[in-house]
Design a protein around this motif. Structure first.
Motif, short mmCIF file in Angstrom:
data_model
loop_
_atom_site.label_atom_id
_atom_site.label_comp_id
_atom_site.label_asym_id
_atom_site.label_seq_id
_atom_site.Cartn_x
_atom_site.Cartn_y
_atom_site.Cartn_z
N GLU A 73 0.84 -1.20 0.00
CA GLU A 73 0.00 0.00 0.00
C GLU A 73 0.87 1.26 0.00
O GLU A 73 0.63 2.19 -0.75
CB GLU A 73 -0.94 0.00 1.20
N HIS A 74 1.91 1.25 0.84
CA HIS A 74 2.82 2.40 0.88
C HIS A 74 3.57 2.56 -0.44
O HIS A 74 3.84 3.68 -0.87
CB HIS A 74 3.82 2.26 2.04
N PHE A 75 3.91 1.46 -1.06
CA PHE A 75 4.61 1.49 -2.34
C PHE A 75 3.82 2.30 -3.37
O PHE A 75 4.39 3.08 -4.12
CB PHE A 75 4.84 0.06 -2.84
N PHE A 76 2.52 2.12 -3.37
CA PHE A 76 1.69 2.83 -4.34
C PHE A 76 1.19 4.18 -3.85
O PHE A 76 1.02 5.10 -4.64
CB PHE A 76 0.49 1.96 -4.75
N GLU A 77 0.96 4.32 -2.55
CA GLU A 77 0.37 5.55 -2.03
C GLU A 77 1.40 6.55 -1.50
O GLU A 77 1.17 7.75 -1.55
CB GLU A 77 -0.63 5.20 -0.93
N GLN A 78 2.52 6.06 -0.95
CA GLN A 78 3.55 6.93 -0.39
C GLN A 78 4.94 6.38 -0.76
O GLN A 78 5.73 6.04 0.11
CB GLN A 78 3.41 7.02 1.13
N PRO A 79 5.21 6.26 -2.05
CA PRO A 79 6.45 5.61 -2.47
C PRO A 79 7.72 6.31 -1.99
O PRO A 79 8.70 5.64 -1.65
CB PRO A 79 6.36 5.59 -4.00
N ALA A 80 7.73 7.63 -1.96
CA ALA A 80 8.93 8.35 -1.52
C ALA A 80 9.25 8.04 -0.07
O ALA A 80 10.42 7.83 0.29
CB ALA A 80 8.76 9.85 -1.72
N GLN A 81 8.23 7.97 0.76
CA GLN A 81 8.44 7.65 2.17
C GLN A 81 8.97 6.22 2.32
O GLN A 81 9.89 5.97 3.09
CB GLN A 81 7.14 7.82 2.96
N GLU A 84 12.58 6.11 1.20
CA GLU A 84 13.46 6.75 2.17
C GLU A 84 13.73 5.88 3.39
O GLU A 84 14.86 5.75 3.83
CB GLU A 84 12.85 8.08 2.62
N HIS A 85 12.69 5.27 3.94
CA HIS A 85 12.81 4.55 5.21
C HIS A 85 13.12 3.07 5.06
O HIS A 85 13.74 2.47 5.94
CB HIS A 85 11.54 4.74 6.04
N LEU A 86 12.65 2.47 3.98
CA LEU A 86 12.86 1.04 3.75
C LEU A 86 13.29 0.82 2.31
O LEU A 86 12.57 0.22 1.50
CB LEU A 86 11.58 0.25 4.06
N PRO A 87 14.48 1.32 1.93
CA PRO A 87 14.88 1.28 0.52
C PRO A 87 14.99 -0.12 -0.05
O PRO A 87 14.68 -0.34 -1.23
CB PRO A 87 16.23 1.99 0.52
N GLU A 88 15.40 -1.10 0.74
CA GLU A 88 15.51 -2.46 0.21
C GLU A 88 14.14 -3.06 -0.06
O GLU A 88 13.94 -3.77 -1.05
CB GLU A 88 16.29 -3.36 1.18
N VAL A 89 13.18 -2.76 0.81
CA VAL A 89 11.80 -3.22 0.59
C VAL A 89 11.25 -2.54 -0.66
O VAL A 89 10.64 -3.20 -1.51
CB VAL A 89 10.92 -2.93 1.83
N TYR A 90 11.48 -1.25 -0.77
CA TYR A 90 11.03 -0.52 -1.97
C TYR A 90 11.60 -1.18 -3.23
O TYR A 90 10.88 -1.42 -4.19
CB TYR A 90 11.45 0.95 -1.89
N ARG A 91 12.88 -1.49 -3.22
CA ARG A 91 13.53 -2.10 -4.39
C ARG A 91 12.89 -3.45 -4.74
O ARG A 91 12.63 -3.73 -5.91
CB ARG A 91 15.04 -2.27 -4.12
N GLN A 92 12.65 -4.27 -3.74
CA GLN A 92 12.03 -5.56 -4.01
C GLN A 92 10.63 -5.39 -4.58
O GLN A 92 10.22 -6.13 -5.48
CB GLN A 92 12.00 -6.42 -2.75
N LEU A 93 9.90 -4.39 -4.08
CA LEU A 93 8.55 -4.16 -4.60
C LEU A 93 8.58 -3.60 -6.01
O LEU A 93 7.68 -3.89 -6.80
CB LEU A 93 7.76 -3.27 -3.64
N THR A 94 9.61 -2.82 -6.36
CA THR A 94 9.72 -2.37 -7.76
C THR A 94 9.91 -3.57 -8.69
O THR A 94 9.37 -3.60 -9.78
CB THR A 94 10.86 -1.35 -7.99
N LEU A 95 10.68 -4.53 -8.23
CA LEU A 95 10.89 -5.75 -9.03
C LEU A 95 9.61 -6.58 -9.10
O LEU A 95 9.24 -7.09 -10.16
CB LEU A 95 12.02 -6.58 -8.44
#
Length: 102
Positions: A73-81, A84-95
Motif C-alpha cells: 500500500e505504501h509502495f503505491f500511495e507513499q512511495p517516496a516515504q 526513504e525509510h525502507l529502501p531495500e523493501v522498496y527495491r524488491q517491490l519495484t521488481l
C-alpha cells in the motif's frame, strides 16, 4: 487501523498460506526477498519495542502477510516515504510489481 485489500491478500496467498511471500517473478531471488523482508520486519519490531515512530502503520507488524500488504500500500500511495525509510523493501517491490511509482 489499516487493513489490506482482498486483492493484496490474494497475492500473498498464491503460494498457499497467507505468509507474506507471494510468487516471485523468475528473475527475482527468493533469498534476497526473504532476507530483505525479514530484516525490515525485525528492525521495525525492534523500533516499536523502543517506542520509536514507524514509517509504516503498526498494523504491518501483525504478521508477515500484513507486512507485505501494508508495504505494498505504501509502495503505491507513499512511495517516496517507503523508499526513504525502507529502501531495500522498496527495491524488491519495484521488481515484484514491475514499476517505479516515483
Amino acid at each position: 487501523m489499516s487493513t489490506s485489500s482482498p486483492r493484496r491478500k490474494k497475492l500473498y496467498m498464491l503460494n498457499g498460506d497467507a505468509n507474506g511471500f507471494p510468487p516471485l517473478h523468475r528473475r527475482m531471488d527468493r533469498r534476497v526477498w526473504t532476507d530483505v523482508f525479514s530484516s525490515a520486519w525485525d528492525r521495525l519490531r525492534e523500533a516499536r519495542s523502543q517506542g520509536l515512530e514507524l514509517p509504516l502503520d503498526p498494523y504491518a507488524l501483525t504478521n508477515p502477510a500484513e507486512f507485505f500488504a501494508v508495504a505494498s500500500e505504501h509502495f503505491f500511495e507513499q512511495p517516496a516515504q517507503l523508499q526513504e525509510h525502507l529502501p531495500e523493501v522498496y527495491r524488491q517491490l519495484t521488481l515484484f510489481y514491475r514499476q517505479h511509482p516515483l
